[in-house]
Design a protein around this motif. Sequence first.
Motif, short mmCIF file in Angstrom:
data_model
loop_
_atom_site.label_atom_id
_atom_site.label_comp_id
_atom_site.label_asym_id
_atom_site.label_seq_id
_atom_site.Cartn_x
_atom_site.Cartn_y
_atom_site.Cartn_z
N GLY A 276 -9.29 25.22 15.01
CA GLY A 276 -8.69 25.81 16.53
C GLY A 276 -7.63 24.94 16.89
O GLY A 276 -6.99 25.56 17.75
N ASN A 277 -7.36 23.76 16.40
CA ASN A 277 -6.13 23.06 16.87
C ASN A 277 -5.00 23.26 16.00
O ASN A 277 -5.11 23.64 14.71
N VAL A 278 -3.83 23.12 16.29
CA VAL A 278 -2.68 23.47 15.29
C VAL A 278 -2.28 22.23 14.56
O VAL A 278 -2.52 21.15 15.39
N CYS A 279 -2.24 22.33 13.40
CA CYS A 279 -1.93 21.15 12.69
C CYS A 279 -0.34 20.82 12.66
O CYS A 279 0.36 21.60 12.47
N ASN A 280 -0.06 19.48 13.05
CA ASN A 280 1.50 19.04 13.13
C ASN A 280 1.68 17.86 12.33
O ASN A 280 2.78 17.23 12.36
N LYS A 281 0.77 17.87 11.37
CA LYS A 281 1.07 16.59 10.42
C LYS A 281 0.43 16.85 8.97
O LYS A 281 -0.17 17.77 8.87
N MET A 282 1.02 15.99 8.04
CA MET A 282 0.49 15.99 6.68
C MET A 282 0.17 14.71 6.43
O MET A 282 1.11 13.62 6.84
N TRP A 283 -0.76 14.38 5.86
CA TRP A 283 -1.33 13.03 5.32
C TRP A 283 -1.42 12.73 3.96
O TRP A 283 -1.63 13.72 3.27
N PHE A 284 -1.15 11.46 3.95
CA PHE A 284 -1.19 10.79 2.22
C PHE A 284 -2.47 10.00 2.49
O PHE A 284 -2.45 9.05 3.08
N MET A 285 -3.42 10.36 1.43
CA MET A 285 -4.81 9.26 1.56
C MET A 285 -4.35 8.14 0.96
O MET A 285 -4.27 8.12 -0.52
N ALA A 286 -4.25 6.96 1.39
CA ALA A 286 -4.14 5.83 0.34
C ALA A 286 -5.57 5.27 0.29
O ALA A 286 -5.82 4.61 -0.87
N ILE A 287 -6.51 5.16 1.07
CA ILE A 287 -7.80 4.85 1.01
C ILE A 287 -8.80 5.91 1.66
O ILE A 287 -8.39 6.38 2.78
N GLY A 288 -9.88 6.14 0.97
CA GLY A 288 -10.87 6.88 1.58
C GLY A 288 -11.10 8.44 1.14
O GLY A 288 -10.84 8.69 0.15
N LEU A 289 -11.95 9.09 1.67
CA LEU A 289 -12.46 10.41 1.10
C LEU A 289 -12.63 11.38 2.44
O LEU A 289 -13.23 10.72 3.44
N VAL A 290 -11.98 12.79 2.12
CA VAL A 290 -12.46 13.77 3.26
C VAL A 290 -12.91 14.65 2.58
O VAL A 290 -12.87 15.27 1.70
N ARG A 291 -13.52 15.61 3.41
CA ARG A 291 -13.93 17.10 3.15
C ARG A 291 -13.19 18.09 4.16
O ARG A 291 -13.19 17.91 5.39
N TYR A 292 -13.03 19.21 3.51
CA TYR A 292 -12.48 20.43 4.22
C TYR A 292 -13.85 21.27 4.80
O TYR A 292 -14.53 21.57 3.72
N THR A 293 -13.75 21.75 5.95
CA THR A 293 -14.66 22.61 5.99
C THR A 293 -14.57 23.91 6.87
O THR A 293 -13.40 23.95 7.60
N ILE A 294 -15.43 24.74 6.79
CA ILE A 294 -14.96 25.94 7.65
C ILE A 294 -16.48 26.34 8.40
O ILE A 294 -17.67 26.03 8.05
N ASN A 295 -16.24 27.07 9.52
CA ASN A 295 -17.47 27.32 10.22
C ASN A 295 -17.70 28.71 9.81
O ASN A 295 -17.07 29.73 10.08
N ASN A 296 -18.83 29.14 9.14
CA ASN A 296 -19.34 30.24 8.72
C ASN A 296 -20.67 30.61 9.57
O ASN A 296 -21.69 30.39 9.38
N ASP A 297 -20.41 31.59 10.62
CA ASP A 297 -21.68 32.08 11.39
C ASP A 297 -22.61 30.95 12.06
O ASP A 297 -23.56 30.92 11.75
N MET B 8 0.75 -1.31 0.03
CA MET B 8 -0.10 -0.03 0.09
C MET B 8 1.01 1.21 0.06
O MET B 8 0.36 2.23 -0.61
N LYS B 9 2.03 1.05 0.51
CA LYS B 9 2.93 2.45 0.52
C LYS B 9 3.43 2.71 -0.84
O LYS B 9 4.03 4.08 -0.85
N GLU B 10 3.27 1.90 -1.65
CA GLU B 10 3.68 1.93 -3.09
C GLU B 10 3.17 3.14 -3.66
O GLU B 10 3.53 4.05 -4.36
N LEU B 11 1.83 3.49 -3.13
CA LEU B 11 0.77 4.56 -3.59
C LEU B 11 1.67 5.75 -3.40
O LEU B 11 1.74 6.78 -4.05
N LEU B 12 1.91 5.77 -2.06
CA LEU B 12 2.69 7.10 -1.46
C LEU B 12 4.08 7.14 -2.30
O LEU B 12 4.25 8.46 -2.67
N PHE B 13 4.79 6.23 -2.49
CA PHE B 13 6.21 6.30 -3.06
C PHE B 13 5.92 6.97 -4.54
O PHE B 13 6.63 7.71 -5.22
N ASN B 14 4.96 6.34 -5.12
CA ASN B 14 4.59 6.64 -6.50
C ASN B 14 4.09 8.16 -6.82
O ASN B 14 4.60 8.85 -7.51
#
Length: 193
Positions: free
Chosen positions: A42-63, A1-7
Amino acid sequence: MKELLFNKIKEYIPLSDSELQIIDSLFVIEEFTANDIILAEGNVCNKMWFMAIGLVRYTINNDGEERTFIFRNEGNFISDIEGLVKKTAATKSIIAIENCLMYAITSADLQRFFNEVKYGERFGRLLVENIFVASVNHIVSFYTESPETRYIKLLKQNNDFIQRIPQYHIASFLGIKPQSLCRIKKRLLLNNL
């Protein structure tokens, strides 16, 4: 699975066998289930991720209203780049839409990557350039195109995973209510008959 990251990294820079071993030691597996908050606003991000499997969304809070502004699936790096670099609180959240398997690298190990891999810094620069261009294109699209045009673009550019996203998240991404998305879909369906 790490081959995806390497590639994926090899799309940006060449890697020797010894550099692959360095990278292998720096990235660790993290798993998330659907609806897990990977990074909370509100949390400090101290990582970067590489998605091997899955799906995410970025959100913001607007009022008090949560708004989705980007989706990322397999083969993408995700993070709060601004917070990662500046060590500031995130202004956005990253939330799993479905179960995810990712390779995570800490901020400190990312610096090791930049220093120990011959073209590591080049990789970082090219990655950030790609993120910047995509962000600018997204902003311009939001201000210059109708929700229907953006929806059609979303379908064409993300056909491989669009059916995995709940419709209310797509509506939020487009800046419209779910009922408006239903009308757009109905209109497009009628026009294709």
